[in-house]
Structures are given as C-alpha cells and as structure tokens.
Design an enzyme around this catalytic site. Structure first.
Site, PDB file in Angstrom:
ATOM      1  N   ASP A 249      13.492   5.864  17.518  1.00 37.48           N
ATOM      2  CA  ASP A 249      14.557   5.030  18.091  1.00 37.48           C
ATOM      3  C   ASP A 249      15.713   5.856  18.670  1.00 37.48           C
ATOM      4  O   ASP A 249      16.855   5.411  18.682  1.00 37.48           O
ATOM      5  CB  ASP A 249      15.111   4.060  17.038  1.00 37.48           C
ATOM      6  CG  ASP A 249      14.079   3.042  16.588  1.00 37.48           C
ATOM      7  OD1 ASP A 249      13.165   2.749  17.374  1.00 37.48           O
ATOM      8  OD2 ASP A 249      14.191   2.544  15.454  1.00 37.48           O
ATOM      9  N   ALA A 250      15.402   7.056  19.168  1.00 37.92           N
ATOM     10  CA  ALA A 250      16.461   7.934  19.653  1.00 37.92           C
ATOM     11  C   ALA A 250      16.261   8.370  21.104  1.00 37.92           C
ATOM     12  O   ALA A 250      17.009   9.212  21.602  1.00 37.92           O
ATOM     13  CB  ALA A 250      16.565   9.176  18.757  1.00 37.92           C
TER      14      ALA A 250
END
Length: 306
Positions: A249-250
């Site tokens: 999720d980065a």
C-alpha cells in the site's frame, strides 16, 4: 500492433470496434530536465510531418531547472507509414535536450487482466465501463481465487481463470497466474484482489499493476481500514488507486476520493459508502492509465487529466 482490420474498420483484439480517426492518432510522452525551447522544438518536429495537435499538457517542478513533463496527443495522416521516420526525428530532438520519450499509437489497444477475490463491486464497474466504451482497452482475462464470478464474466466472452490460493499453495498459484499473464497482457488491475502479491510478481509488471485500496492512503494502510477509521472517529473516509510496489500500500498514488461520515455510521455503513468510492476511483485510474495520462515521478505521479 494490437488492433486488427475487420470489414475495413479497426477492431481491438476482442473484436470491439475502435472509434473513427484513432488509426492516425498517437500520444507523445516526454520527460527530462526543463530548459527553454523544448516545447517549440518538439511541436515543430511534429508540424514538419503535418501533425495536428489535439491536446497538449505540460508541467515543470520548478520555474528554472526543474523536471519537465509533457503529454501531446496528435493526429497525422498515414501514421503507420511515417512512424519510423517520425521516431527518428523525435530521437534527434530528444537527444539534443537529454529527454526521455515514448510514442504510443492510440490504436495499439492496451490489454489488461483483472484480478479479483470475492467482492464484486469493483469488477462490475470495470466490466460495465468496458462494455459502454468508457475506456479503450481489451480485457484479456479475469483471474480470481474464488469461482463466484465465472458465469458473469464468461457471458461477456472474457476468459475466467479460477486459481485458489492458500498459504501452502500461494507460490504455485502465482506461477499459474504469471504463466497466464506473460506475453498476453500489458497491465494488471487488482479489483479488490485480497492477496498480497510477491515481489517477484510485482517485478514482472513495474508500475503496471493498479490496486484499489479501501482507505485514504497513507492513512489506514493494510487490512480492515474501515474498522480502523471507525475506531479513530474520522469524519472522512476515502479510496485510493495506486501502482503496486513491493512495499504494501505504498506505491505511487494515481487517484483518490472521499466522502463525509459521522459518529452515527457503523463499520458496515462505512464499508457500503466506501464501496461506491472504490468503484469510481479505480475506474478513473484505469482510464487515465489506458490513455497514458499518468507519469510516475519518484513515489508520486504526474496526472494529465482531461
């Protein structure tokens, strides 16, 4: 070339007709260190081939000496015939300014795979927009670790591959997925695919895997973001479409949206409201990617939206 001629008309690989005029339309994406006269040289080069610029957008990170980004969409007669000579001329101008560039004929329709788990709202939105022609792309296949969507997907003529995943079979499942994808798709869309992809999978499609996260990143990354949002008492919830990297999720964010909530809304209501955001945000991100409107810049993106 990923389009074919049928009865005198261009069609994509799945037989869907391509709009008139697309055959001679292309997109030019340019980036590099900003300096004077880049735009005039690039557009001058295009004009020498009789190109008509349909749309042009640019961005510089600094007033002087920053990074420069340019997206031009243009129409030129007999694009395929003049393409080698045009590319040679663009190479000359780009080298003179130290620029990176790519030229994308619009008729080279991008092939996408959709990966999905049990929830269907994001998948249904993509299928609906594809059927209505909202974005020009081929859906080459749908891959799922659940069998539930097979009948609906196959009714549209799209291959559906059910590959169950367990902790013990995850590596073997990815092998099967990669075998299906390799050479058959240009990018992958995770439409609520609730499995973490391994680094080896992500490396096969650098900045070509789009994920929808059911939260407003960078806040509430990971699992159960709606529960985390409720426990924190937020007044806004959101959804984030981003490119997938090896860090969970980065990856670079493509698009986000929010909706207002309050203390009366439980986790189930947050999830219901959030699902509407997820659908639209993911579809928008896919549309922008298909139209070459997204340029990755570090861990962020330049989005030349229309």
């Amino acid at each position: 070339m990923m389009s074919t001629a049928v009865s005198g008309k261009l069609c994509s690989a799945n037989g869907k007709s391509i709009p008139d005029g697309i055959a001679d339309t292309a997109r030019l994406i340019v980036s590099g260190i900003d300096r004077p006269r880049i735009v005039s040289n690039i557009t001058g080069c295009l004009s020498q081939f009789g190109a008509n610029i349909i749309e042009s957008q640019q961005f510089s990170t600094e007033a002087h000496g920053g990074l420069f980004f340019l997206r031009i969409e243009f129409h030129v007669s007999c694009l395929r015939m003049i393409l080698p000579e045009l590319e040679l001329a663009l190479t000359y101008h780009a080298n003179a300014y130290g620029l990176s560039w790519r030229l994308v004929p619009v008729a080279d329709v991008k092939r996408m795979a959709i990966m999905v788990s049990r929830e269907e709202h994001a998948l249904n939105e993509l299928l609906m927009r594809w059927r209505s022609g909202d974005f020009l792309a081929d859906i080459s296949m749908v891959i799922s670790n659940h069998p539930h969507h097979g009948k609906a997907v196959e009714s549209l003529g799209i291959p559906y591959h059910y590959i169950p995943v367990t902790p013990d079979t995850k590596s073997a499942a990815e092998d099967k997925q990669l075998e299906l994808l390799s050479g058959n798709v240009d990018f992958v869309v995770l439409a609520r695919y609730m499995q973490i992809l391994s680094p080896r999978f992500v490396e096969r499609f650098p900045y070509r895997i789009i994920n929808i996260h059911h939260g407003l990143l960078p806040a509430f990354a990971g699992a159960n973001p709606y529960r985390a949002a409720k426990e924190r008492g937020v007044k806004l919830i959101g959804a984030t479409a981003h490119y997938v990297t090896s860090e969970l999720d980065a990856g670079p964010i493509i698009e986000q949206d929010v909706t207002r909530v309050d203390h009366r809304h439980g986790v189930a209501e947050l999830r219901r409201r959030g699902s509407h955001l997820e659908r639209s945000v993911l579809a928008t991100a896919v549309s922008w990617h298909v139209q070459d409107r997204v340029i990755v810049h570090g861990n962020s993106t330049i989005t030349f939206t229309n």
